[in-house]
Scaffold this motif. Structure first.
Motif, PDB file in Angstrom:
ATOM      1  N   SER A  11       0.819  -1.217   0.000  1.00 31.77           N
ATOM      2  CA  SER A  11       0.000   0.000   0.000  1.00 31.77           C
ATOM      3  C   SER A  11       0.849   1.261   0.000  1.00 31.77           C
ATOM      4  N   GLU A  12       1.941   1.235  -0.713  1.00 34.22           N
ATOM      5  CA  GLU A  12       2.808   2.397  -0.743  1.00 34.22           C
ATOM      6  C   GLU A  12       2.266   3.464  -1.678  1.00 34.22           C
ATOM      7  N   PRO A  13       2.662   4.719  -1.474  1.00 38.72           N
ATOM      8  CA  PRO A  13       2.161   5.798  -2.331  1.00 38.72           C
ATOM      9  C   PRO A  13       2.682   5.674  -3.757  1.00 38.72           C
ATOM     10  N   HIS A  14       1.802   5.982  -4.687  1.00 37.02           N
ATOM     11  CA  HIS A  14       2.112   5.928  -6.117  1.00 37.02           C
ATOM     12  C   HIS A  14       1.868   7.291  -6.745  1.00 37.02           C
ATOM     13  N   VAL A  15       2.470   7.509  -7.895  1.00 38.60           N
ATOM     14  CA  VAL A  15       2.147   8.684  -8.685  1.00 38.60           C
ATOM     15  C   VAL A  15       0.677   8.542  -9.073  1.00 38.60           C
ATOM     16  N   ARG A  16      -0.065   9.601  -8.904  1.00 37.33           N
ATOM     17  CA  ARG A  16      -1.518   9.553  -9.135  1.00 37.33           C
ATOM     18  C   ARG A  16      -1.855   8.966 -10.505  1.00 37.33           C
ATOM     19  N   ASP A  17      -2.768   8.009 -10.495  1.00 35.47           N
ATOM     20  CA  ASP A  17      -3.273   7.349 -11.702  1.00 35.47           C
ATOM     21  C   ASP A  17      -2.203   6.573 -12.468  1.00 35.47           C
ATOM     22  N   ARG A  18      -1.128   6.193 -11.799  1.00 36.48           N
ATOM     23  CA  ARG A  18      -0.049   5.413 -12.412  1.00 36.48           C
ATOM     24  C   ARG A  18       0.302   4.241 -11.532  1.00 36.48           C
ATOM     25  N   ARG A  19       0.972   3.267 -12.117  1.00 35.94           N
ATOM     26  CA  ARG A  19       1.383   2.089 -11.352  1.00 35.94           C
ATOM     27  C   ARG A  19       2.746   2.259 -10.699  1.00 35.94           C
ATOM     28  N   ILE A  20       3.495   3.275 -11.075  1.00 38.65           N
ATOM     29  CA  ILE A  20       4.831   3.464 -10.517  1.00 38.65           C
ATOM     30  C   ILE A  20       4.740   4.124  -9.137  1.00 38.65           C
ATOM     31  N   SER A  21       5.493   3.565  -8.199  1.00 38.83           N
ATOM     32  CA  SER A  21       5.439   4.079  -6.831  1.00 38.83           C
ATOM     33  C   SER A  21       6.433   5.220  -6.629  1.00 38.83           C
ATOM     34  N   VAL A  22       6.199   5.971  -5.590  1.00 37.49           N
ATOM     35  CA  VAL A  22       7.113   7.038  -5.193  1.00 37.49           C
ATOM     36  C   VAL A  22       8.490   6.449  -4.924  1.00 37.49           C
ATOM     37  N   ARG A  23       8.527   5.305  -4.250  1.00 35.74           N
ATOM     38  CA  ARG A  23       9.793   4.654  -3.930  1.00 35.74           C
ATOM     39  C   ARG A  23      10.553   4.269  -5.189  1.00 35.74           C
ATOM     40  N   GLN A  24       9.838   3.801  -6.209  1.00 39.49           N
ATOM     41  CA  GLN A  24      10.485   3.440  -7.471  1.00 39.49           C
ATOM     42  C   GLN A  24      11.090   4.671  -8.155  1.00 39.49           C
ATOM     43  N   VAL A  25      10.360   5.768  -8.158  1.00 39.30           N
ATOM     44  CA  VAL A  25      10.874   6.999  -8.757  1.00 39.30           C
ATOM     45  C   VAL A  25      12.137   7.428  -8.012  1.00 39.30           C
ATOM     46  N   TYR A  26      12.076   7.406  -6.687  1.00 40.97           N
ATOM     47  CA  TYR A  26      13.239   7.770  -5.875  1.00 40.97           C
ATOM     48  C   TYR A  26      14.438   6.874  -6.207  1.00 40.97           C
ATOM     49  N   ALA A  27      14.208   5.569  -6.258  1.00 40.38           N
ATOM     50  CA  ALA A  27      15.301   4.627  -6.538  1.00 40.38           C
ATOM     51  C   ALA A  27      15.913   4.888  -7.907  1.00 40.38           C
ATOM     52  N   GLU A  63       7.180   7.749   6.805  1.00 37.18           N
ATOM     53  CA  GLU A  63       6.299   6.898   5.997  1.00 37.18           C
ATOM     54  C   GLU A  63       7.114   6.067   4.993  1.00 37.18           C
ATOM     55  N   MET A  64       8.085   6.702   4.351  1.00 39.64           N
ATOM     56  CA  MET A  64       8.868   6.000   3.340  1.00 39.64           C
ATOM     57  C   MET A  64       9.767   4.932   3.974  1.00 39.64           C
ATOM     58  N   ARG A  65      10.310   5.191   5.169  1.00 39.74           N
ATOM     59  CA  ARG A  65      11.083   4.150   5.876  1.00 39.74           C
ATOM     60  C   ARG A  65      10.187   2.963   6.192  1.00 39.74           C
ATOM     61  N   THR A  66       8.963   3.250   6.640  1.00 38.14           N
ATOM     62  CA  THR A  66       8.014   2.178   6.950  1.00 38.14           C
ATOM     63  C   THR A  66       7.685   1.382   5.695  1.00 38.14           C
ATOM     64  N   VAL A  67       7.448   2.064   4.594  1.00 38.23           N
ATOM     65  CA  VAL A  67       7.165   1.391   3.316  1.00 38.23           C
ATOM     66  C   VAL A  67       8.331   0.482   2.939  1.00 38.23           C
ATOM     67  N   GLU A  68       9.550   0.983   3.056  1.00 39.17           N
ATOM     68  CA  GLU A  68      10.723   0.188   2.690  1.00 39.17           C
ATOM     69  C   GLU A  68      10.872  -1.030   3.602  1.00 39.17           C
ATOM     70  N   GLN A  69      10.628  -0.851   4.910  1.00 42.77           N
ATOM     71  CA  GLN A  69      10.709  -1.978   5.840  1.00 42.77           C
ATOM     72  C   GLN A  69       9.629  -3.020   5.534  1.00 42.77           C
ATOM     73  N   GLU A  70       8.406  -2.565   5.274  1.00 43.55           N
ATOM     74  CA  GLU A  70       7.314  -3.492   4.954  1.00 43.55           C
ATOM     75  C   GLU A  70       7.611  -4.246   3.664  1.00 43.55           C
ATOM     76  N   ARG A  71       8.190  -3.562   2.699  1.00 43.52           N
ATOM     77  CA  ARG A  71       8.527  -4.208   1.436  1.00 43.52           C
ATOM     78  C   ARG A  71       9.602  -5.270   1.638  1.00 43.52           C
ATOM     79  N   GLU A  72      10.612  -4.959   2.438  1.00 47.09           N
ATOM     80  CA  GLU A  72      11.663  -5.941   2.722  1.00 47.09           C
ATOM     81  C   GLU A  72      11.079  -7.193   3.373  1.00 47.09           C
ATOM     82  N   VAL A  73      10.210  -7.005   4.360  1.00 44.83           N
ATOM     83  CA  VAL A  73       9.576  -8.135   5.037  1.00 44.83           C
ATOM     84  C   VAL A  73       8.733  -8.936   4.050  1.00 44.83           C
ATOM     85  N   ALA A  74       7.941  -8.245   3.226  1.00 45.27           N
ATOM     86  CA  ALA A  74       7.089  -8.936   2.249  1.00 45.27           C
ATOM     87  C   ALA A  74       7.925  -9.735   1.258  1.00 45.27           C
ATOM     88  N   MET A  75       9.033  -9.166   0.812  1.00 43.53           N
ATOM     89  CA  MET A  75       9.896  -9.870  -0.141  1.00 43.53           C
ATOM     90  C   MET A  75      10.552 -11.093   0.507  1.00 43.53           C
TER      91      MET A  75
END
Length: 93
Positions: A11-27, A63-75
């Motif tokens: 449930s991470e934030p995405h660019v509005r109306d797109r599939r790419i996440s904020v985290r992906q853009v940052y990376a 929020e972004m640290r939490t997203v990254e931690q949740e993603r690591e756990v999910a992976m």
């Protein structure tokens, strides 16, 4: 930014109306050194969308640290759930 609801995206934030996440853009831009204009072209975004995503990332560090931690756990959980033949280790290459 909008919230997604995919199992791996946590449930991470995405660019509005797109599939790419904020985290992906940052990376892409800040970790891999991709040009913001190239990212915009590749993902059919306005350059302003790229900069807005980067601003969101930096304006919401907790929020972004939490997203990254949740993603690591999910992976990790996903990787552990894969039924591999005995003796096969994907990390031993």
């Amino acid at each position: 930014m909008s919230d997604g609801s995919h199992a791996i995206s946590c449930s991470e934030p995405h660019v509005r109306d797109r599939r790419i996440s904020v985290r992906q853009v940052y990376a892409l831009v800040e970790e891999r050194g991709k040009d913001p204009e190239a990212v915009a072209d590749r993902y059919d975004l306005d350059v302003a969308d790229v900069y807005h995503a980067l601003a969101y990332y930096h304006d919401h560090p907790r929020e972004m640290r939490t997203v990254e931690q949740e993603r690591e756990v999910a992976m990790e959980e996903f990787s552990e759930s894969i039924d591999r033949p005995e003796g096969v280790d994907p990390d031993a290459a």
